[in-house]
Design a protein around this motif. Structure first.
Motif, PDB file in Angstrom:
ATOM      1  N   LEU A 123      30.326  73.958   4.656  1.00 48.80           N
ATOM      2  CA  LEU A 123      30.892  72.634   4.866  1.00 48.80           C
ATOM      3  C   LEU A 123      31.953  72.373   3.803  1.00 48.80           C
ATOM      4  CD1 LEU A 123      27.650  70.514   5.512  1.00 48.80           C
ATOM      5  CD2 LEU A 123      29.196  71.499   7.208  1.00 48.80           C
ATOM      6  N   GLU A 124      33.036  71.729   4.200  1.00 53.65           N
ATOM      7  CA  GLU A 124      34.068  71.349   3.244  1.00 53.65           C
ATOM      8  C   GLU A 124      33.717  69.984   2.665  1.00 53.65           C
ATOM      9  OE1 GLU A 124      36.273  73.429   2.330  1.00 53.65           O
ATOM     10  OE2 GLU A 124      35.783  74.903   3.879  1.00 53.65           O
ATOM     11  N   ALA A 125      33.746  69.893   1.325  1.00 51.05           N
ATOM     12  CA  ALA A 125      33.403  68.634   0.679  1.00 51.05           C
ATOM     13  C   ALA A 125      34.025  68.587  -0.708  1.00 51.05           C
ATOM     14  CB  ALA A 125      31.888  68.469   0.583  1.00 51.05           C
ATOM     15  N   GLU A 126      34.574  67.430  -1.067  1.00 51.46           N
ATOM     16  CA  GLU A 126      35.153  67.241  -2.391  1.00 51.46           C
ATOM     17  C   GLU A 126      34.095  66.832  -3.407  1.00 51.46           C
ATOM     18  OE1 GLU A 126      38.261  67.780  -3.390  1.00 51.46           O
ATOM     19  OE2 GLU A 126      38.835  68.491  -1.396  1.00 51.46           O
ATOM     20  N   GLU A 147      32.507  66.232  11.851  1.00 50.04           N
ATOM     21  CA  GLU A 147      33.569  66.794  12.683  1.00 50.04           C
ATOM     22  C   GLU A 147      33.144  68.124  13.303  1.00 50.04           C
ATOM     23  OE1 GLU A 147      36.964  67.176  10.200  1.00 50.04           O
ATOM     24  OE2 GLU A 147      36.893  65.107   9.489  1.00 50.04           O
ATOM     25  N   LEU A 148      32.342  68.883  12.574  1.00 47.98           N
ATOM     26  CA  LEU A 148      31.976  70.224  13.037  1.00 47.98           C
ATOM     27  C   LEU A 148      30.784  70.217  13.979  1.00 47.98           C
ATOM     28  CD1 LEU A 148      32.280  72.218   9.679  1.00 47.98           C
ATOM     29  CD2 LEU A 148      33.977  72.015  11.502  1.00 47.98           C
ATOM     30  N   GLY A 198      30.786  72.808   0.087  1.00 45.60           N
ATOM     31  CA  GLY A 198      32.096  72.720  -0.559  1.00 45.60           C
ATOM     32  C   GLY A 198      32.258  73.515  -1.830  1.00 45.60           C
ATOM     33  N   HIS A 234      30.974  62.496   2.723  1.00 46.61           N
ATOM     34  CA  HIS A 234      31.546  63.410   1.732  1.00 46.61           C
ATOM     35  C   HIS A 234      31.973  64.754   2.302  1.00 46.61           C
ATOM     36  CE1 HIS A 234      30.111  60.481  -1.118  1.00 46.61           C
ATOM     37  NE2 HIS A 234      28.853  60.683  -0.766  1.00 46.61           N
ATOM     38  N   SER A 235      31.537  65.063   3.532  1.00 49.51           N
ATOM     39  CA  SER A 235      31.822  66.391   4.084  1.00 49.51           C
ATOM     40  C   SER A 235      32.391  66.274   5.485  1.00 49.51           C
ATOM     41  CB  SER A 235      30.531  67.231   4.136  1.00 49.51           C
ATOM     42  OG  SER A 235      29.674  66.742   5.162  1.00 49.51           O
ATOM     43  N   ASN A 236      32.754  67.420   6.046  1.00 49.03           N
ATOM     44  CA  ASN A 236      33.291  67.462   7.413  1.00 49.03           C
ATOM     45  C   ASN A 236      32.202  67.803   8.432  1.00 49.03           C
ATOM     46  OD1 ASN A 236      32.937  70.112   6.568  1.00 49.03           O
ATOM     47  ND2 ASN A 236      34.708  70.880   7.720  1.00 49.03           N
TER      48      ASN A 236
END
Length: 757
Positions: free
Chosen positions: A60-63, A247-248, A40, A242-244
């Motif tokens: 990975l996408e993560a806030e 999903e991936l 992220g 915390h991440s996608n």
């Protein structure tokens, strides 16, 4: 052989590339992959074109930054069994190849839990480029060797070690403690921690400004320290909050190299076991994303029967890659259970009987138990018994499993096929094969006495089937004898002066656990096989009235069966008043009779119980549900489904005649008894429902030597003359004989000379 994982977030590309260059310079044939996990970053990490071909970036996408979650993602994506995790601000000396290879070999062989390298912190005067140049030249930059209290820059471990303790805990966010926590859990799991020779394996940390000065970092570190200090469990649930990544990643990636759970099924040749074991396996389909294996051990069957079982299991297409069948010539249930423990690959073993059916929540609820309390050794839940022949259902919530409740409690504490254990627990405490039956109780007792904690899920987790070849039925005597032997053996470990304390403790905690999933019969009917039981459909009598009247027997319900409608309705016909009582829709009743024949009844013994139309017995749950649906479509209201035997059990309770509250000097008039409620109601309709007599008459549902019976009763009447007059009027209007009864329900005639007259 080795995959290097570099977790990063918002980190200078120069530092990441320098780290990769130093590892690539090792020229180590065992290092075949370098994964940069970009967790992220505000700007996606892009490496220069000429970077080592071994390196690749996974975005990975993560806030929120979670180093542990990033490491877990990297391990799952890695192609090798041995993993090295390094901080991306570390450089490794070219002379470290030999020691690193030794750590990798030891980890691959299972002799090493985690190998840790001490880092040298370089002086801040070194730039990244200067430090890398010195390292690539084989020179050692000046710096201070870190103490061994920090885990830091480079660790080596096997995928199996990582998998079996649940990976790195993703609850740690920001910086700090996730590496210490991981190493400590590896140590507490019984595996070896080894610090590499700092002269043979040299890694260097290139200086940068401390991260504690960043906004919010200090608070996150304090939270991390609290987790590390308070949670001393070994096994953790592997989550990706915390991440996608979830999903991936493909499902097979998320499952990793070994399954989370082993479904352990011991089976042997007996009537219908092929059908039942397929149903048992199918009940787990889709649970926890099928992150499990199914290990079936056939014990004592002939080779021909084992092959027949193999062909039958091969037909379960969805479980093809998950299922293993092994066999042993020794006919022993505990022996088969121990073989399951030896062959299981999952972190947990779910005990499954070959004739039971798991509820959809089973595996998830067991795992949530461990998530709530990481120090549990096992989990158990409530169970629901169902009789394959009759369809009778009994709910058993279970109780807390302690030595006191198991030894001195009142029973119904736990069921073996509702149990779920850590694999290492069953490895340390196997089943006692001296108990051909009852080894499950013996195991539970030994666990309790040794202080093993088995938590309750707070839910029902399995349906337990009763059938003609059920071991619980065929081996009752042996189970009771073995159970007593197991209890005696355990009790003897206590001093005589502890018995009173055990009894008191059992009394305090001998309460059923509340199960939150109180499943209705309609819900259970979707889970129980369609061929099970004999059933009847119950429809409130109000469904056949045009005025929405209640289903209670007062005031004077109308109508009985289709054949009795003219009598019950006083010949009024469809939608006509019935002696001032209900309007009976005879046409609707005829339509229901076209679906199924039936009669009228009450479901409980008692006074003025609700009255139902009850269908004729229906064989098989599937057909019963179909007929129930047809009736609900006709009537536009829910109908009730109950097994024939359960209906009998519900009615096999005598009426308490003291409920009539007959005082001294009073009597109640009771009519003759009827087995057929329809006939009694036809007689009741002879009484004017608007009259005082009609308003006060009540129906009693009773059970005696004749079975289910019904009669009419008056309210208590005081006075000899009043009783005679009321009796005469009732007999004239109904054509029935009435008798005087006292407070105990027995015949007792009030005479002129009676006390209180």
């Amino acid at each position: 052989m080795l995959s290097l994982v570099l977790p990063v977030r918002n980190w200078p590309t120069e530092r990441i590339e320098a780290c990769i260059d130093s590892f690539a310079a090792l020229d180590a044939p065992f290092l075949t992959e370098i994964l940069v996990i970009d967790f992220g970053s505000d700007e996606p990490i892009v490496l220069r074109d000429d970077i080592a071909p071994l390196a690749s970036v996974v975005r990975l996408e993560a806030e929120v930054w979670s180093c542990g979650e990033a490491i877990n993602a990297g391990v799952l994506l890695a192609v090798n069994h041995v993993i090295a995790k390094a901080d991306s601000d570390m450089l490794i000396s070219a002379s470290s190849k030999g020691e690193l290879e030794r750590l990798v070999t030891e980890a691959a062989a299972g002799r090493l839990g985690v190998g840790i390298a001490q880092a040298t912190d370089l002086h801040q005067s070194y730039s990244v480029g200067d430090a890398l140049a010195l390292v690539l030249e084989g020179r050692r930059p000046n710096g201070r060797l870190r103490a061994k209290w920090g885990q830091g820059g480079l660790v080596v471990f096997s995928r199996s070690t990582w998998q079996e303790i649940g990976g790195v805990d993703s609850r740690f966010t920001g910086w700090g403690n996730e590496d210490n926590d991981f190493a400590e859990r590896v140590r507490r799991s019984g595996r070896t921690l080894h610090w590499a020779d700092p002269q043979a394996l040299q890694i260097f940390h290139v200086w940068h400004a401390p991260s504690t000065g960043m906004n919010g970092i200090l608070k996150l570190r304090q939270t991390n320290q609290k987790i590390a200090h308070t949670d001393k469990s070994v096994l953790r649930s592997m989550l990706f909050p915390h991440s996608n990544f979830a999903e991936l990643a493909a499902p097979e990636v998320l499952k990793g190299s070994t399954p989370l759970v082993t479904l352990g099924i011991a089976t042997t040749e007996r009537p219908n076991h092929l059908r039942m074991i397929r149903e048992a396996i199918d009940s787990f389909r889709g649970q926890i994303d099928e992150d499990f294996e199914i290990l079936v051990i056939d014990n004592g069957s002939s080779p021909e029967a084992v092959e027949e079982l193999r062909r039958s299991l091969d037909k379960i297409a969805w479980a093809g890659g998950l299922l293993r069948l092994e066999s042993t010539e020794i006919a022993s249930i505990p022996g088969a259970r121990n073989l399951i423990t030896q062959g299981a690959r999952g972190r947990y073993i779910c005990v499954v009987d070959d004739d039971d059916i798991a509820l959809p929540n089973r595996l998830g609820d067991h795992l949530r138990n461990f998530e709530r309390n990481g120090q549990l050794h096992g989990s158990h839940g409530g169970w629901i018994d169902f009789d394959e022949s009759t369809g009778v259902i009994e709910r058993n919530s279970g109780k807390q499993r302690t030595a006191a409740t198991l030894l001195r409690g009142t029973g119904k504490i736990t069921a073996h096929p509702a149990s779920f254990y850590r694999r290492d627990v069953l490895q340390a405490l196997p089943y006692d094969e001296a108990f051909s039956l009852g080894s499950d109780l013996d195991l539970a007792l030994r666990m309790a006495v040794m202080g093993f904690e088995i938590g309750h899920t707070g839910s029902f987790v399995t349906l337990r089937r009763y059938h003609s070849s059920n071991v619980t039925i065929t081996g009752t005597a042996r189970q009771a004898s073995n159970g007593q032997t197991a209890r005696t053996r355990v009790v003897n470990t206590y001093g005589w002066n502890k018995n009173e304390g055990l009894a008191q403790k059992a009394k305090e905690s001998d309460n059923e656990v509340y199960c939150r999933n109180q499943l209705s019969i309609d819900t259970l009917a979707e889970l129980i096989p369609g061929y099970v039981g004999q059933w009847q459909i119950y429809v409130p009598i109000s469904a056949f009235t045009g005025d929405g009247a209640t289903a209670a027997a007062t005031p004077g319900p109308a109508g009985a069966s289709a054949k009795a409608v003219p009598d019950a309705a006083g010949g009024a016909g469809e939608d006509q008043p019935s002696s001032g009582r209900f309007k009976v829709n005879g046409g609707l009743l005829e339509s229901v009779f076209a679906v199924s024949a039936g009669d009228l009844c009450t479901r409980r013994a008692g006074l003025n119980q609700p009255i139902y139309f009850r269908s004729a017995p229906v064989r098989g749950l599937k057909r019963a549900r179909k007929l129930k649906g047809e009736m609900e479509t006709l009537l536009h209201l829910p109908c009730h489904l109950t097994s024939v035997r359960q209906g009998e059990l519900d009615r096999e309770v005598p009426f308490n005649w003291k409920d009539l509250a007959v005082k001294a000097g009073e009597r109640v008039l009771r009519s003759e008894e009827f087995n057929d409620l329809s006939t009694l109601m036809a007689c009741l309709n002879m009484v004017n429902g608007r009259s005082a007599m009609g308003q006060t008459l009540r129906i009693v549902s009773d059970y005696n030597e004749r079975g289910q019976v019904y009669c009419l009763v008056s309210p208590p009447i005081k006075g000899y003359d009043e009783i005679r007059q009321f009796k005469f009027g009732l007999e004239q209007q109904t054509g029935l004989l009435f008798h005087q009864i006292a407070s105990n329900g027995e015949l007792s005639e009030l005479t002129l000379g009676s006390k209180g007259h």
